[in-house]
Design an enzyme around this catalytic site. Structure first.
Site, mmCIF file in Angstrom:
data_model
loop_
_atom_site.group_PDB
_atom_site.id
_atom_site.type_symbol
_atom_site.label_atom_id
_atom_site.label_comp_id
_atom_site.label_asym_id
_atom_site.label_seq_id
_atom_site.Cartn_x
_atom_site.Cartn_y
_atom_site.Cartn_z
ATOM 1 N N THR A 158 25.871 -42.130 26.056
ATOM 2 C CA THR A 158 25.278 -43.280 25.390
ATOM 3 C C THR A 158 26.354 -43.988 24.580
ATOM 4 O O THR A 158 27.481 -43.499 24.459
ATOM 5 C CB THR A 158 24.136 -42.841 24.461
ATOM 6 O OG1 THR A 158 24.686 -42.055 23.385
ATOM 7 C CG2 THR A 158 23.100 -42.010 25.213
ATOM 8 N N GLU B 271 19.263 -42.177 29.449
ATOM 9 C CA GLU B 271 18.487 -40.941 29.540
ATOM 10 C C GLU B 271 17.501 -40.935 30.702
ATOM 11 O O GLU B 271 16.903 -39.898 31.002
ATOM 12 C CB GLU B 271 17.734 -40.701 28.226
ATOM 13 C CG GLU B 271 18.628 -40.387 27.037
ATOM 14 C CD GLU B 271 19.130 -41.603 26.272
ATOM 15 O OE1 GLU B 271 19.583 -41.449 25.124
ATOM 16 O OE2 GLU B 271 19.078 -42.727 26.835
ATOM 17 N N TRP C 270 24.803 -51.537 23.436
ATOM 18 C CA TRP C 270 24.285 -51.242 22.099
ATOM 19 C C TRP C 270 25.399 -51.283 21.048
ATOM 20 O O TRP C 270 26.530 -50.894 21.304
ATOM 21 C CB TRP C 270 23.651 -49.857 22.077
ATOM 22 C CG TRP C 270 22.387 -49.720 22.858
ATOM 23 C CD1 TRP C 270 22.241 -49.105 24.060
ATOM 24 C CD2 TRP C 270 21.087 -50.199 22.506
ATOM 25 N NE1 TRP C 270 20.933 -49.174 24.469
ATOM 26 C CE2 TRP C 270 20.204 -49.837 23.535
ATOM 27 C CE3 TRP C 270 20.586 -50.899 21.406
ATOM 28 C CZ2 TRP C 270 18.846 -50.145 23.499
ATOM 29 C CZ3 TRP C 270 19.232 -51.208 21.376
ATOM 30 C CH2 TRP C 270 18.387 -50.834 22.412
ATOM 31 N N LYS D 20 21.532 -55.044 20.459
ATOM 32 C CA LYS D 20 21.863 -54.970 21.874
ATOM 33 C C LYS D 20 22.499 -56.286 22.271
ATOM 34 O O LYS D 20 21.842 -57.310 22.418
ATOM 35 C CB LYS D 20 20.623 -54.699 22.721
ATOM 36 C CG LYS D 20 20.953 -54.052 24.054
ATOM 37 C CD LYS D 20 19.728 -53.469 24.700
ATOM 38 C CE LYS D 20 20.118 -52.543 25.854
ATOM 39 N NZ LYS D 20 18.942 -51.970 26.521
#
Length: 553
Positions: free
Chosen positions: A194, A339, A453, A448
């Site tokens: 991430t 995810e 992000w 975002k």
């Protein structure tokens, strides 16, 4: 004894084998760093992937070892996508847009034994090399011997040339001597991290089973529905959640893959789309806004493109309207996250939507869509009670399914799930009676920007390190190009005056350039709750249009 079906495991190598056997001449077209076009096909890709498996074995890579990549979309990267997991190792794609400190952390946390790197990232490797020595044994530059960049690496870290290694591994019939091993389909295949919005980046480890099932799902007719006659352009980078699974889905269908490399500006994409007769393209809204601007400025048309899939951030209404009305191209919205491998929903109409007028179709198209088969979802209130699918109630979005993570890399099994096995996405959403989901907010205060992000907490911590800043809050402000950009709101220390340029200057060596806030707003005080927390909802209401002159009233 009950009769059962044959126990063939779902392995990534079988996808490449299918493409090579049944769609041998299906094209793989790559625009290289130099701008030249490289052409190959699925059969040759399969041969070279087997050769690469031998190369990786010669570098000491074995089952479970991580092969890291810092590379754009190209034929060499595709070969790694199949060779590493095919031999039982793990393909770890790394986002080069992250700050070098985060990249070094990711490489160390993953334990990458080998890094495969595009020449354009040579400077980045030199920067992080001292921090990854002792973990990375070799850096393989994805180029030929003539274009090897000068690179100074620490002792114990070899610098190698990809093409030279491949040439030395043999050609012709010798390519056929590597046989893909058969192993448990739950074996790890690939690793993505991430963007570290609430701390350090977290790793998500995919399995062969999850990857193959995800590929089947996005190839369904109500998702991408790829066919052998399609020519697919994944503008979304291969370092961004496995290019949304396109390299695997395309092999399943035998579709041609058009890989744009680092050339993602509107002019380059338009030229590539027309020259290579692209039918489907996938990418974040920022890219499509750039393409739209180019087309409008030049009068150029896209002759063969039928569908654009957009995701990564909310789709502006302008994209759907402009591409539909001006160019006859359907823009379709998808949603997912690292995810989720990443696709969780896709927006295709149902029979109930047949009577919608133009405004209704646009409103529907702006939603994130219906769960793809295999994904279950629900929305819950603060107590965990499930909320109705009425398009009105909104709550925390939770999901589960065979390609949803159970735990982050290195954490205990199922530690990312609640007691009933659901994964909390961090998004707030509504779901209507037809099962169409719409993201309405985010449960964490992240920004975002262009599909990537940005952590508000990290930016705030840096801001308050400035001697003139007493308190800071970073919020998402609407931006006409990037969807959202960070806006820094600060309060000066007593007796001090804020110089916005000086405050922004402290970010220079601490975060990636694109993380730096676009502007600074100075207030006498920030709004707080009764417990002393900053009320970001108040700040967002007041300043959300600060960066977009067209929205300011």
């Amino acid at each position: 004894m009950q009769s059962l079906m044959q126990p063939h495991p779902l392995l990534i190598s079988s996808l490449l084998g299918h493409a090579a056997r049944h769609h041998a001449e299906g094209e793989i077209v790559s625009r290289t760093e130099e701008g030249a076009i490289h052409r190959t096909n699925w059969a040759e890709t399969a041969r070279r992937a087997r050769r690469l498996a031998r190369v990786l074995g010669g570098l000491g890579i074995g089952p479970g070892d991580r092969v890291g990549t810092l590379a754009w979309n190209g034929f060499r990267h595709l070969e790694i996508y199949y060779a590493a997991p095919g031999m039982g190792a793990i393909c770890h794609t790394i986002n080069p847009r992250l700050h070098p400190d985060d990249i070094a952390y990711i490489v160390n946390h993953a334990g990458d034994a080998v890094l495969c790197v595009d020449p354009g990232f040579a400077g980045l490797i030199e920067t992080i090399a001292p921090a990854i020595v002792g973990v990375v044994r070799a850096v393989v530059m994805l180029t030929d011997a003539a274009r090897m960049p000068p690179l100074a690496l620490p002792a114990g870290m070899a610098l190698l040339c990809y093409d030279s290694l491949m040439d030395a591994a043999g050609t012709g019939a010798a390519d056929e001597d590597f046989v893909w091993p058969v192993f448990d389909e739950n074996t790890a295949s690939s690793l993505c991290y991430t963007s570290g919005t609430t701390g350090r980046p977290k790793g998500v480890l995919y399995s062969h089973r999850s990857t193959v099932l995800h590929g089947y799902a996005i190839n369904m007719a109500d998702v991408l529905g790829l066919r052998a006659i399609d020519r697919v352009l994944p503008v979304v980078p291969m370092f961004h959640v496995n290019a949304w699974g396109i390299p695997y889905a395309a092999a399943m269908a035998g579709a041609a893959l058009i890989l744009p490399g680092r050339h993602l500006d509107g002019a380059s994409l338009a030229t590539l789309m027309n020259q290579e007769r692209v039918s489907i393209a996938t990418g974040v809204p920022t890219v499509w806004m750039g393409l739209l601007s180019h087309l409008r400025a030049t009068g150029e048309r896209l002759e063969t493109v039928k569908t654009i899939m957009t995701g990564g951030s909310a789709c502006p209404p302008l994209l759907i309207e402009a591409f539909g009305k001006e160019f006859g191209i359907q823009v379709e919205h998808g949603w997912g996250m690292t995810e989720l491998s990443p696709v969780g929903t896709y927006n295709k109409p149902k029979p109930a939507h047949a009577g919608l007028d133009e405004a209704g179709r646009l409103r529907l198209g702006l939603k994130q869509g219906r769960a793809v088969c295999g994904i279950d979802m629900k929305i819950v209130d603060g107590t965990g009670k499930e909320l109705p699918w009425d398009g009105v109630a909104f709550g925390d979005l939770k999901v589960r399914g065979p390609w949803v993570t159970g735990a982050y890399h290195g954490d205990a099994a199922a530690s990312a799930l609640d007691e009933d096995g659901w994964f909390a996405t961090g998004d707030v959403a509504t779901i209507d009676a037809e099962g169409v989901m719409e993201i309405t907010d985010r449960s964490k205060d992240v920004i975002k920007s262009g599909g990537e992000w940005i952590s508000s907490i990290a930016l705030e911590n840096i801001a308050v390190s400035h001697p003139d800043v007493a308190e800071a809050a970073v919020i998402a402000a609407v931006h006409p190009k990037w969807d959202e950009r960070p806006l820094l709101v600060v309060v000066p220390r007593a007796g001090r005056t804020i110089d916005p340029a000086a405050v922004l200057a402290i970010y220079a060596d601490k975060v990636a350039r694109w993380w730096v806030p676009d502007a600074v707003v100075v207030l006498d005080e920030l709004p707080h709750t009764a417990t002393g927390k900053i009320q970001k909802t108040v700040l967002r209401t007041r300043f959300r249009d600060h960066l977009d002159p067209d929205r300011q009233g």
